[in-house]
Design an enzyme around this catalytic site. Structure first.
Site, mmCIF file in Angstrom:
data_model
loop_
_atom_site.group_PDB
_atom_site.id
_atom_site.type_symbol
_atom_site.label_atom_id
_atom_site.label_comp_id
_atom_site.label_asym_id
_atom_site.label_seq_id
_atom_site.Cartn_x
_atom_site.Cartn_y
_atom_site.Cartn_z
ATOM 1 C CG HIS A 221 41.656 38.223 46.223
ATOM 2 N ND1 HIS A 221 40.344 37.814 46.320
ATOM 3 C CD2 HIS A 221 41.722 38.947 45.075
ATOM 4 C CE1 HIS A 221 39.652 38.249 45.295
ATOM 5 N NE2 HIS A 221 40.456 38.939 44.516
ATOM 6 C CE LYS A 223 39.726 42.627 46.798
ATOM 7 N NZ LYS A 223 39.345 41.283 46.353
ATOM 8 C CG ASP A 228 40.543 56.279 65.182
ATOM 9 O OD1 ASP A 228 41.770 56.302 64.953
ATOM 10 O OD2 ASP A 228 39.827 57.297 65.126
ATOM 11 C CG HIS A 397 34.500 42.083 41.618
ATOM 12 N ND1 HIS A 397 35.092 42.539 42.789
ATOM 13 C CD2 HIS A 397 35.439 41.325 41.001
ATOM 14 C CE1 HIS A 397 36.335 42.084 42.855
ATOM 15 N NE2 HIS A 397 36.570 41.336 41.796
ATOM 16 C CE LYS A 399 35.435 39.198 45.196
ATOM 17 N NZ LYS A 399 35.423 38.886 43.799
ATOM 18 C CG ASP A 404 17.353 28.347 54.654
ATOM 19 O OD1 ASP A 404 17.076 28.254 53.450
ATOM 20 O OD2 ASP A 404 17.617 27.362 55.375
#
Length: 479
Positions: A221, A223, A228, A397, A399, A404
């Site tokens: 999952h 990404k 470089d 979508h 996450k 604080d």
């Protein structure tokens, strides 16, 4: 004895053996274990095949191989940082971060996640701007481009990316693309062949080589994009037109993605190389060009990964530790909220200790059972005193966890069992008040586009919704 009776008897024996294995050998979460045992008992024939495809655990043997030089370098740095933290001699560039040294120590010990503090971080919450920036960085690449996504589509955005990658290959730049075979199941073979013909190296993670793919439940999952060796991207956006907000079903796509310049990119590069070496016979060995040292700021970061091959649930443990360290507030954005008991209890304890907990979820499902289970678990937190908000401006979508105004986590891991135990995930843990405040500002802006699910509104839900929640919660351990 007829053939049918023989097969039923054999299935019964095999299911009993599987049930014993699940309970005594596999060390699954008890809730998940009993859910699978019930499936085997009540739908024995179908349950047997469902378990082989979706329930069989991956080998505890590490599936990722490191070359000795890379491994030694990481080990040496990790041991040095652990020693300095233990001796209270670690020099944080922001002195107040010493309060979170235990979180840094946890990730070093749990995942060998090196702490770096010379990073510059850009935040993207819109797909158009994120991919414009990524394509611009790719166009400027001189040596190599490493791309990894869970979902890649051969649509408008996918073809824009392919055109740019082919252009760079023709300029002599090394280009590698790694995609998840299940997540990218709609990716056309013609798209892959076009990339390969041009010289792009392309691999699928856990591909289906037989009629039944026994690793179908374990997906990559992650990404990542590394350009470089000093520019890195990680977050929630995949490659597809819907992530640009032009899909009629979802509308605007609200996600969070990071662009990083600094030594944290070296950890992202190592993660890509490990995943690539698992998927490909074309093994990547240590290359100095892959690891560039460029300082672009003073943001502290750790790149933390987890997966079904992990001994510990590294990202989940990081989430729990963040919650435990909260004194004032916790802000969470997640499309799927199916916490296990440990994380659920941590949030309840935080609320009951006076910490303000705000959780934001989407207003529409992309996976119905997961959505109804999410509402059920949100109800638990509402009763404890947490505030639940429903994002109304499209599909949420992101996450993201913010604590604080000082530490945060952004990445690919949702708050659900699948992300914690079944998927290969990657998150960036951020230690910097300025960057965290930028994330907080985005969260606050999203609050203006959300409605609160109060205790009164939750108690007024219909019998139909209550039924859907109950069924979805019952099967949530195997979702």
């Amino acid at each position: 004895m007829g053939i049918t009776s023989l097969l039923l008897g054999l299935t019964f024996v095999l299911n009993i053996a599987l049930a014993i294995s699940i309970i005594f050998l596999e060390r699954k979460d008890p809730t998940s274990s009993w859910a699978w045992v019930m499936v085997l008992l009540f739908i024995p024939i179908l349950g047997f095949f469902l378990y082989l495809i979706f329930g069989k655990p991956i080998s505890n043997r590490k599936i990722f191989s490191w070359d000795k030089k890379s491994r030694l370098g990481v080990k040496t740095t990790v041991q040095s940082q652990l020693r300095l933290l233990e001796e209270n001699q670690f020099e944080f560039n922001q002195p107040d971060l010493i309060e979170h040294k235990d979180l840094v120590y946890l990730h070093l010990k749990n995942d060998e996640a090196i702490y770096t503090q010379n990073n510059g971080v850009d935040i993207f919450t819109d797909g158009q701007t994120k991919f414009d920036a990524l394509l611009e960085d790719i166009e400027k690449a001189k040596k190599h481009i490493h791309i990894q996504y869970y979902i890649m589509r051969s649509d408008g955005l996918g073809n824009r990316l392919a055109d740019m990658l082919i252009k760079k290959v023709n300029e002599g730049v090394e280009v590698r693309v790694l995609y998840d075979d299940m997540g990218s199941r709609s990716l056309k073979n013609s798209y892959i062949k076009r990339l390969k013909r041009a010289g792009v190296m392309v691999e699928a993670f856990f591909p289906s080589r037989f009629i039944v793919n026994f690793k179908i439940n374990y997906r990559n999952h992650r990404k990542l994009a590394i350009i470089d060796g000093y520019i890195g991207y990680l977050g929630g956006f995949n490659v597809g037109d819907e992530y640009l907000g032009i899909n009629k079903k979802f509308g605007y796509w609200r996600d969070t993605h990071l662009r990083v310049i600094g030594d944290a990119v070296q950890s992202m590069q190592t993660r890509f190389i490990l995943d690539w070496n698992q998927a490909s016979r074309d093994t990547i060995l240590y290359n100095e060009d892959y690891y560039q040292t460029v300082s672009a700021g003073n943001v502290g970061m750790q790149i933390v990964t987890s997966g079904p091959d992990s001994e510990y649930e590294q990202i989940k443990n990081g989430y729990i530790k963040m919650i435990m360290e909260a004194n004032d507030y916790i802000c969470i954005q997640t499309p799927y909220f199916i916490p296990d008991e440990s994380l659920r209890d941590a949030l309840k304890i935080a609320v009951l200790s006076g910490v303000h907990v705000k959780i934001m979820i989407p207003n529409k499902p992309d996976h119905p059972f997961v959505y109804w289970a999410t509402l059920s678990y949100c109800g638990d937190l509402i009763q404890a005193g947490a505030e639940i908000f429903i994002y109304q401006n499209g599909f949420l979508h992101a996450k993201t966890i913010i604590v604080d105004g000082r530490i945060a986590s952004v990445g690919t891991a949702n708050i659900d069992v699948r992300s914690f135990r079944l998927n290969f995930e990657v998150n960036g843990f951020l230690y910097d008040s300025e960057v965290v405040n930028r994330l907080q500002n985005e969260f606050d802006a999203d609050l203006e586009k959300s409605t609160q699910m109060t205790r009164k509104l939750y108690d007024q839900r219909s019998i139909g919704i209550r039924f859907k929640e109950s069924i979805s919660r019952l099967i949530s351990p195997v979702l």
